[in-house]
Design an enzyme around this catalytic site. Structure first.
Site, PDB file in Angstrom:
ATOM      1  N   HIS A 128       0.852  -1.187   0.000  1.00 62.19           N
ATOM      2  CA  HIS A 128       0.000   0.000   0.000  1.00 62.19           C
ATOM      3  C   HIS A 128       0.894   1.245   0.000  1.00 62.19           C
ATOM      4  O   HIS A 128       1.868   1.307   0.758  1.00 62.19           O
ATOM      5  CB  HIS A 128      -0.897   0.013   1.235  1.00 62.19           C
ATOM      6  CG  HIS A 128      -1.836   1.177   1.281  1.00 62.19           C
ATOM      7  ND1 HIS A 128      -2.953   1.266   0.480  1.00 62.19           N
ATOM      8  CD2 HIS A 128      -1.812   2.314   2.032  1.00 62.19           C
ATOM      9  CE1 HIS A 128      -3.589   2.398   0.735  1.00 62.19           C
ATOM     10  NE2 HIS A 128      -2.914   3.054   1.672  1.00 62.19           N
ATOM     11  N   GLU A 171       8.323   1.137  -3.443  1.00 57.78           N
ATOM     12  CA  GLU A 171       7.541  -0.096  -3.481  1.00 57.78           C
ATOM     13  C   GLU A 171       8.323  -1.218  -4.148  1.00 57.78           C
ATOM     14  O   GLU A 171       8.353  -2.363  -3.663  1.00 57.78           O
ATOM     15  CB  GLU A 171       6.231   0.130  -4.237  1.00 57.78           C
ATOM     16  CG  GLU A 171       5.229   1.039  -3.539  1.00 57.78           C
ATOM     17  CD  GLU A 171       3.968   1.205  -4.360  1.00 57.78           C
ATOM     18  OE1 GLU A 171       3.428   0.188  -4.834  1.00 57.78           O
ATOM     19  OE2 GLU A 171       3.523   2.355  -4.550  1.00 57.78           O
ATOM     20  N   ASP A 204      -6.237  -2.744   4.437  1.00 60.68           N
ATOM     21  CA  ASP A 204      -4.956  -2.106   4.756  1.00 60.68           C
ATOM     22  C   ASP A 204      -4.688  -2.072   6.261  1.00 60.68           C
ATOM     23  O   ASP A 204      -4.139  -1.100   6.782  1.00 60.68           O
ATOM     24  CB  ASP A 204      -4.904  -0.673   4.198  1.00 60.68           C
ATOM     25  CG  ASP A 204      -5.075  -0.624   2.688  1.00 60.68           C
ATOM     26  OD1 ASP A 204      -4.607  -1.561   2.017  1.00 60.68           O
ATOM     27  OD2 ASP A 204      -5.666   0.344   2.184  1.00 60.68           O
TER      28      ASP A 204
END
Length: 232
Positions: free
Chosen positions: A121, A186, A157
């Protein structure tokens, strides 16, 4: 310790990557797994959309890629999962990585894969979960943001955090510029988090994920950095 369920005769846990779009994190995971020492094997890529660009990228790398369209199932998540689960089993999947997979799971499916399914996320959870985390970060005026790899739970999340990477938020950032810098992070942390899980170096203590090995690195990150002598 979180230990993947190993098929007999296999030396590395087999991983499925679930995507819905371009698959940029998928590519980072596939590239990482090309290194012989990487402790996991990317066995299949599954998309819930036939037009996902990541499917062609996976096939170009020799990874089996298939589509299980979710649209015909509408809001019936269990019916979709009743098709997805046999596909995972057919490929001997032990771990799942979600890479921009835009489909929610039932609590039953999540529980089946708890401790073996990761998501990434683009924020420093628990801050800014859900949709448009980049705009949330900019509107809040935070000075740092980043990305979080976490275990998947029924709550969006909200699963135990495995790894985080940080970027500085600049005064002139837009959603697009901040998103681009976070995406670079990421691509760095997702393969590392998968490596930790696949090699059995993680353990879950309730809602907290712990590492079985020491982590080295800088202990502090301060933003904005003031010029020497400035400030109090």
């Amino acid at each position: 310790m979180v230990t993947p369920n190993r098929r007999k005769g296999t030396s590395k846990p087999r991983v499925a990557i679930l995507i819905s779009g371009r698959g940029s994190n998928m590519v980072a995971l596939i590239d990482a797994a090309k290194v012989e020492s990487f402790p996991a094997e990317i066995a299949v890529v599954i998309s819930n959309r036939a037009d996902a660009a990541g499917l062609a990228l996976a096939r170009a790398d020799g990874i089996p890629a298939l589509t299980i369209e979710s649209k015909p199932f509408g809001k019936d998540r269990a019916a979709f999962e009743a098709v997805l689960q046999p596909a995972l089993e057919a490929h001997g999947i032990e771990l799942i990585c979600l890479g921009g997979f835009m489909r929610l799971f039932t609590a039953e499916f999540v529980q089946r894969w708890y401790g073996r399914m990761l998501n990434i996320h683009p924020s420093l959870l628990p801050s800014f979960p859900g949709l448009d985390p980049h705009a949330q970060a900019l509107n809040a005026g935070v000075k740092v943001s980043g990305a979080t790899v976490h275990f998947v739970t029924p709550e969006t999340d909200a699963g135990p955090i495995v790894m985080q990477g940080v970027v500085v938020v600049r005064d002139n950032d837009t959603r697009e510029t901040l998103s681009a810098r976070i995406l670079t992070v990421e691509h760095q942390i997702y393969p590392k988090a998968l490596s930790l899980l696949a090699s059995g170096k993680l353990r879950l203590e309730g809602a907290v994920c712990r590492l079985d090995s020491d982590v080295s690195g800088e202990d502090t990150l301060i933003s904005p950095q003031l010029a020497r002598g400035a400030g109090a």
